[in-house]
Design a protein around this motif. Structure first.
Motif, PDB file in Angstrom:
ATOM      1  N   SER A 268       0.805  -1.217   0.000  1.00 55.74           N
ATOM      2  CA  SER A 268       0.000   0.000   0.000  1.00 55.74           C
ATOM      3  C   SER A 268       0.836   1.264   0.000  1.00 55.74           C
ATOM      4  O   SER A 268       0.396   2.307  -0.476  1.00 55.74           O
ATOM      5  N   GLU A 269       2.031   1.180   0.554  1.00 54.71           N
ATOM      6  CA  GLU A 269       2.882   2.359   0.585  1.00 54.71           C
ATOM      7  C   GLU A 269       3.006   2.955  -0.811  1.00 54.71           C
ATOM      8  O   GLU A 269       2.937   2.248  -1.795  1.00 54.71           O
ATOM      9  N   ASP A 270       3.228   4.208  -0.844  1.00 57.89           N
ATOM     10  CA  ASP A 270       3.381   4.954  -2.098  1.00 57.89           C
ATOM     11  C   ASP A 270       2.702   4.285  -3.286  1.00 57.89           C
ATOM     12  O   ASP A 270       3.352   3.964  -4.262  1.00 57.89           O
ATOM     13  N   ASN A 271       1.402   4.090  -3.193  1.00 53.95           N
ATOM     14  CA  ASN A 271       0.792   3.505  -4.381  1.00 53.95           C
ATOM     15  C   ASN A 271       0.204   4.569  -5.302  1.00 53.95           C
ATOM     16  O   ASN A 271      -0.710   4.323  -6.058  1.00 53.95           O
ATOM     17  N   ASP A 272       0.782   5.736  -5.249  1.00 48.82           N
ATOM     18  CA  ASP A 272       0.332   6.761  -6.178  1.00 48.82           C
ATOM     19  C   ASP A 272       1.134   6.752  -7.466  1.00 48.82           C
ATOM     20  O   ASP A 272       0.592   6.921  -8.546  1.00 48.82           O
ATOM     21  N   ASN A 273       2.400   6.576  -7.316  1.00 49.86           N
ATOM     22  CA  ASN A 273       3.229   6.623  -8.523  1.00 49.86           C
ATOM     23  C   ASN A 273       3.145   5.321  -9.287  1.00 49.86           C
ATOM     24  O   ASN A 273       3.174   4.236  -8.735  1.00 49.86           O
ATOM     25  N   ILE A 274       3.030   5.476 -10.569  1.00 53.51           N
ATOM     26  CA  ILE A 274       2.862   4.298 -11.413  1.00 53.51           C
ATOM     27  C   ILE A 274       4.173   3.560 -11.558  1.00 53.51           C
ATOM     28  O   ILE A 274       4.235   2.409 -11.898  1.00 53.51           O
ATOM     29  N   GLU A 275       5.234   4.294 -11.263  1.00 56.98           N
ATOM     30  CA  GLU A 275       6.542   3.701 -11.476  1.00 56.98           C
ATOM     31  C   GLU A 275       6.775   2.509 -10.578  1.00 56.98           C
ATOM     32  O   GLU A 275       6.102   2.293  -9.578  1.00 56.98           O
ATOM     33  N   VAL A 276       7.760   1.801 -10.953  1.00 52.39           N
ATOM     34  CA  VAL A 276       8.094   0.611 -10.209  1.00 52.39           C
ATOM     35  C   VAL A 276       8.891   1.008  -8.969  1.00 52.39           C
ATOM     36  O   VAL A 276       9.794   1.826  -9.045  1.00 52.39           O
ATOM     37  N   SER A 277       8.506   0.447  -7.851  1.00 51.78           N
ATOM     38  CA  SER A 277       9.246   0.748  -6.629  1.00 51.78           C
ATOM     39  C   SER A 277       9.960  -0.507  -6.127  1.00 51.78           C
ATOM     40  O   SER A 277       9.409  -1.600  -6.180  1.00 51.78           O
ATOM     41  N   ILE A 278      11.165  -0.322  -5.683  1.00 54.61           N
ATOM     42  CA  ILE A 278      11.945  -1.476  -5.254  1.00 54.61           C
ATOM     43  C   ILE A 278      12.347  -1.310  -3.801  1.00 54.61           C
ATOM     44  O   ILE A 278      12.935  -0.294  -3.435  1.00 54.61           O
ATOM     45  N   LYS A 279      11.973  -2.271  -3.004  1.00 50.25           N
ATOM     46  CA  LYS A 279      12.367  -2.245  -1.601  1.00 50.25           C
ATOM     47  C   LYS A 279      13.311  -3.409  -1.342  1.00 50.25           C
ATOM     48  O   LYS A 279      12.972  -4.556  -1.631  1.00 50.25           O
ATOM     49  N   ILE A 280      14.447  -3.083  -0.788  1.00 51.09           N
ATOM     50  CA  ILE A 280      15.422  -4.132  -0.542  1.00 51.09           C
ATOM     51  C   ILE A 280      15.570  -4.321   0.948  1.00 51.09           C
ATOM     52  O   ILE A 280      15.913  -3.393   1.668  1.00 51.09           O
ATOM     53  N   GLY A 281      15.270  -5.498   1.389  1.00 49.40           N
ATOM     54  CA  GLY A 281      15.317  -5.775   2.818  1.00 49.40           C
ATOM     55  C   GLY A 281      16.743  -5.973   3.282  1.00 49.40           C
ATOM     56  O   GLY A 281      17.410  -6.919   2.878  1.00 49.40           O
ATOM     57  N   GLY A 282      17.227  -5.062   4.107  1.00 49.15           N
ATOM     58  CA  GLY A 282      18.569  -5.223   4.665  1.00 49.15           C
ATOM     59  C   GLY A 282      18.486  -6.093   5.891  1.00 49.15           C
ATOM     60  O   GLY A 282      17.457  -6.695   6.186  1.00 49.15           O
ATOM     61  N   ASP A 283      19.565  -6.161   6.593  1.00 46.92           N
ATOM     62  CA  ASP A 283      19.541  -6.935   7.825  1.00 46.92           C
ATOM     63  C   ASP A 283      18.654  -6.207   8.827  1.00 46.92           C
ATOM     64  O   ASP A 283      17.992  -6.793   9.644  1.00 46.92           O
ATOM     65  N   GLU A 284      18.659  -4.892   8.689  1.00 45.23           N
ATOM     66  CA  GLU A 284      17.851  -4.073   9.590  1.00 45.23           C
ATOM     67  C   GLU A 284      16.697  -3.444   8.819  1.00 45.23           C
ATOM     68  O   GLU A 284      15.571  -3.464   9.246  1.00 45.23           O
ATOM     69  N   GLY A 285      17.042  -2.937   7.668  1.00 45.70           N
ATOM     70  CA  GLY A 285      16.191  -2.083   6.830  1.00 45.70           C
ATOM     71  C   GLY A 285      14.694  -2.285   6.957  1.00 45.70           C
ATOM     72  O   GLY A 285      14.133  -2.298   8.042  1.00 45.70           O
ATOM     73  N   GLU A 286      14.045  -2.414   5.856  1.00 44.69           N
ATOM     74  CA  GLU A 286      12.602  -2.626   5.827  1.00 44.69           C
ATOM     75  C   GLU A 286      12.249  -3.772   6.767  1.00 44.69           C
ATOM     76  O   GLU A 286      12.526  -4.913   6.480  1.00 44.69           O
ATOM     77  N   GLU A 287      11.591  -3.445   7.829  1.00 45.07           N
ATOM     78  CA  GLU A 287      11.293  -4.535   8.759  1.00 45.07           C
ATOM     79  C   GLU A 287      10.273  -5.490   8.140  1.00 45.07           C
ATOM     80  O   GLU A 287       9.450  -5.107   7.352  1.00 45.07           O
ATOM     81  N   GLY A 288      10.392  -6.709   8.516  1.00 42.99           N
ATOM     82  CA  GLY A 288       9.483  -7.708   7.959  1.00 42.99           C
ATOM     83  C   GLY A 288       9.923  -8.208   6.605  1.00 42.99           C
ATOM     84  O   GLY A 288       9.327  -9.084   6.037  1.00 42.99           O
ATOM     85  N   LEU A 289      10.966  -7.622   6.099  1.00 45.00           N
ATOM     86  CA  LEU A 289      11.448  -8.037   4.783  1.00 45.00           C
ATOM     87  C   LEU A 289      12.854  -8.606   4.901  1.00 45.00           C
ATOM     88  O   LEU A 289      13.672  -8.427   4.008  1.00 45.00           O
TER      89      LEU A 289
END
Lengths: 340, 340
Positions: A268-289
């Motif tokens: 749901s995050e930033d679902n305004d932009n049509i562009e492709v969004s990439i989230k990369i889960g680090g060891d800490e980064g995006e939690e749950g990822l």
DNA sequence: AGTTAGCAATCGAGCAAAAAGAGTGCTAAC
DNA sequence: GTTAGCACTCTTTTTGCTCGATTGCTAACT
């Protein structure tokens, strides 16, 4: 932190190679496969530099290097070459949508399926609940003695049904009248509009309070309740990738994938932009990822949001391919729906 | 092949122990844990006898024994003690059905969920398509220019929708008339009846052939197409069990679980008897069930089949628990629905 | 100043041999 | 029929060793 062109080039090569082989990349393999013009010693000193800058990691002294999370981020933003879909792939996508798919649920499920097939990763998607969908039909009828069934059909052919308790003394004619009243008032309006005109409508509905409240509940429920509409495909494709040869990691991945709440948030995050969004889960980064990456895209056709789609997989993901597929599916889908 | 009481007792102990530990069972552990009155040497000779009879297998000379497929079969039929649900478990089941659940889909999904939660195995279920469900409401209305939407609501609140192409010249009134005609003819009838009176109805419908065919398609589709209604929960619970610590086996299991066609076949077999049926996948046995076991039960309430439910997991499954849960859920569910 | 060849140093993978442990089957005695 | 004792078998774990991959460093080269 400015990288020389050569450093960038080398970093890109390392990442490309690592993505395709899943093995640490050595200086020698770089010179042999891609850069015959310089020696491995030179590459080595460049690699050492990149490591110092935090882009590369050496699992142990006598091994090649693997990209860090930072490196992936740079890669997807700057380094990665945009891929094109092959004719075959485009064919596959078009084929997937050949059948009639005005029903939004179906569009989502076909899209998710084709994305998963083409990328060979777990893919997911859900139809956005914009509240802007217009109601096409609304109907109430007696279902049992004290229970009526409410049906709401929307533009996107979402069909929502809900039981409503009705008082004993209510006659069939009264139910019918309530149903007609509802149609007059609500058909052609969208969910948000209905919620805002609630007060006024309540007045007209004073004789049918139970029913009115039932309708309102159904609508609120629809807008809140995104959970049921997330669709996933190829959960176990994760097993095709070598870094998940250990059951413990699979467990971890599947637990990420199973917690739908978290996924819905991410999608749901930033679902305004049509562009492709990439989230990369680090060891800490995006939690749950943890250790996963998520690539998402939100599509719109004729200005209407037709869902958010994504691919979830190992950090060492073939971003190039995934991005092309997501873009390709989006383009074809949007064309298709616009020409309807 | 007659087993002495003591042999039976020992076999039962071996299976119980193996089910709980997943480790080959030794003569020593039997005497220590369960039979202090005899020596391990005695047990050893009994074990040797049971092995000769084909009930036990020794993975290698210096290991304990594990049950054969035959042993499991004997176990579930004769040896296993029937368990009882704890109050807590019964509470959990009742709780799962506390909300209104006249909608069959919901009943299935709640049941599958609670079964998976209580057993900690992958569980599945699907609503039987008997063709005996009566139609409660049938409705057609214009949806787009040349497309009408057909809605069918049944007793079990299955709502089926389908697009129907309509000719250009058709007016809204004509659609309305067709819709009324459909209601008059079909409401109160069940699917099978409708299919058999097809010919006669065709006569009355000669002006609305497209619509009539659309309805018939929808009904046939419903009866044939069981696929969409299979529900699964806890696919990855398999990872909680030690024999699936190897990704290769997980892959294998998931491929069994993913082939819904095969599962539907398995769930559909002998769905007349309410009793719990246990299928144990041998190396050869039930094809498609390699090394897995499937325990299923079919529930009925007020004489109506309300679905087939099952648990799929390793052959070394806690049959006792699974059977109690399936029986318990069935009992509570049937009570609940009968008292409506 | 950047590049390269050469080389010692490091560390994992793979393998074989050795040691430890678990469990059995058999035999002889009870 | 039961049991203790013990040799035997086979797996698992540990250890030590070699091999190969790769690096970082240094000194020479352009």
């Amino acid at each position: 932190m400015k990288l020389s062109d050569r450093k960038k080039k080398i970093l890109q090569l390392v990442i490309d190679d690592y993505i395709s082989t899943a093995q640490p990349v050595s200086s020698k393999s770089i010179t042999e496969k891609y850069m015959n013009d310089i020696s491995s010693a030179t590459v080595r000193s460049e690699l050492a530099g990149l490591e110092e800058l935090g882009f590369l990691i050496q699992p142990h002294t006598s091994s090649g290097r693997i990209p860090s999370v930072e490196a992936y981020k740079l890669y997807v933003n700057e380094l990665m070459e945009r891929g094109k879909l092959t004719g075959k792939e485009i064919g596959a996508i078009k084929n997937a949508f050949k059948e009639r798919t005005e029903n939004l649920e179906e569009v989502v499920s076909f899209a998710v399926k084709v994305i998963s097939d083409l990328t060979d990763y777990t893919s997911l998607g859900f139809a956005a609940h914009s509240g802007k969908e217009k109601i096409v039909k609304i109907d109430i009828f007696r279902y049992r003695k004290n229970v009526a069934l409410l049906l709401i059909v929307t533009e996107n052919t979402l069909i929502k049904d809900k039981y409503i308790d009705i008082p004993n003394e209510m006659t069939d004619d009264q139910i019918k009248e309530a149903s007609n009243l509802l149609s007059d008032l609500f058909v052609g309006k969208n969910f948000s509009e209905i919620l805002t005109i609630g007060e006024k409508a309540l007045e007209e509905f004073k004789n049918y309070r139970e029913i009115f409240e039932g309708v309102m509940d159904a609508i609120e429920d629809y807008i809140d309740n995104k959970n049921n509409d997330i669709i996933m495909e190829g959960e176990n494709k994760i097993l095709h990738h070598p870094e998940y040869s250990d059951a413990e990691k699979v467990k971890n991945f599947l637990s990420v994938v199973t917690s739908k709440d978290r996924l819905i948030d991410l999608l749901s995050e930033d679902n305004d932009n049509i562009e492709v969004s990439i989230k990369i889960g680090g060891d800490e980064g995006e939690e749950g990822l943890s250790d996963c990456s998520l690539v998402t895209a939100t599509y719109t056709a004729s200005g209407v949001n037709i869902g958010t789609y994504g691919v979830i997989g190992p950090r060492r993901m073939d971003y190039q391919k995934v991005v092309s597929v997501l873009e390709g599916v989006g383009r074809i889908l949007e064309d298709l729906l616009d020409n309807k």
